[in-house]
Design a protein around this motif. Structure first.
Motif: not given
Length: 222
Positions: A129-150
């Motif tokens: 709860g002490f966290s401050i809000r980032p000015d930008g949060a980027f979520y790199f979305q990838v399927p689990v199969e791609v994650s595992l293969s990399r």
């Protein structure tokens, strides 16, 4: 809930905080490194910080992981301590000085991983709860199969990375796919709540970087 208000309210520091999130193998660290190099080449003063890197406790966490001795709640508490130390001693001082802070993982990592491990969602969010809000949060979305293969091109998935501590499966690869899929589901649920910039992490590195730079530049110039 009061503990969540700080994450939903714009901070008042002169600097800017950009964070990247995503499962291992999403390419987020590569993209952040490229952005960092680009900003520094333009003369920007940049501070970089990453998950589990606090001088205070990171060694303790690594030792516990090596011994495979962490239970989910302890896992969460140790990483929260690491995060709090970096927030108070690296991130906030840099923001007060008007610098740009780039963070490879933020509290959202705990919101995804710890909940995927079965820790209560509200408890984890209250803990951070002490966290401050980032000015930008980027979520790199990838399927689990791609994650595992990399990941598989350079190493075997780790014990905790695969969720082996949860007894999901005796097969590390199957366990990885199940556990990381749960993490992805948590990230997907958070995307709207925390206004993530969802990045298509299956696209070529150059295409992602062009998009990343454009959004980051707009944030930094606002």
């Amino acid at each position: 809930m009061r503990s969540r208000m700080r994450l939903h309210k714009k901070h008042e520091f002169p600097g800017k905080l950009l964070v990247v999130e995503g499962v291992d193998g999403s390419g987020k660290s590569t993209q952040l490194d490229l952005l960092r190099n680009w900003l520094e080449a333009k003369g920007q003063s940049v501070i970089f910080t990453e998950w589990n890197s606090s001088a205070l406790i990171s060694k303790t966490i690594r030792k516990a992981k090596t011994a495979n001795s962490l239970i989910p709640v302890t896992f969460s508490l140790l990483h929260a301590t690491d995060f709090a130390d970096r927030l108070e001693n690296i991130i906030i001082p840099a923001l007060k000085a008007g610098l740009t802070v780039l963070a490879d993982r933020y509290c959202y990592t705990a919101f995804a991983r710890d909940v995927a491990r079965g820790v209560d969602k509200d408890w984890v969010r209250s803990l951070y709860g002490f966290s401050i809000r980032p000015d930008g949060a980027f979520y790199f979305q990838v399927p689990v199969e791609v994650s595992l293969s990399r990941i598989a091109t350079s190493r075997r998935p780790g014990f905790y990375e695969s969720g082996m501590d949860m007894g999901i499966s005796n097969d590390p690869i199957e366990s990885f796919q199940i556990f990381q899929s749960r993490i992805i589901n948590e990230y997907d649920r958070m995307a709207e709540e925390f206004e993530f910039h969802v990045m298509p992490a299956e696209k070529p590195i150059h295409d992602q970087q062009v998009m990343f730079r454009k959004i980051a530049a707009d944030i930094l110039n606002s």
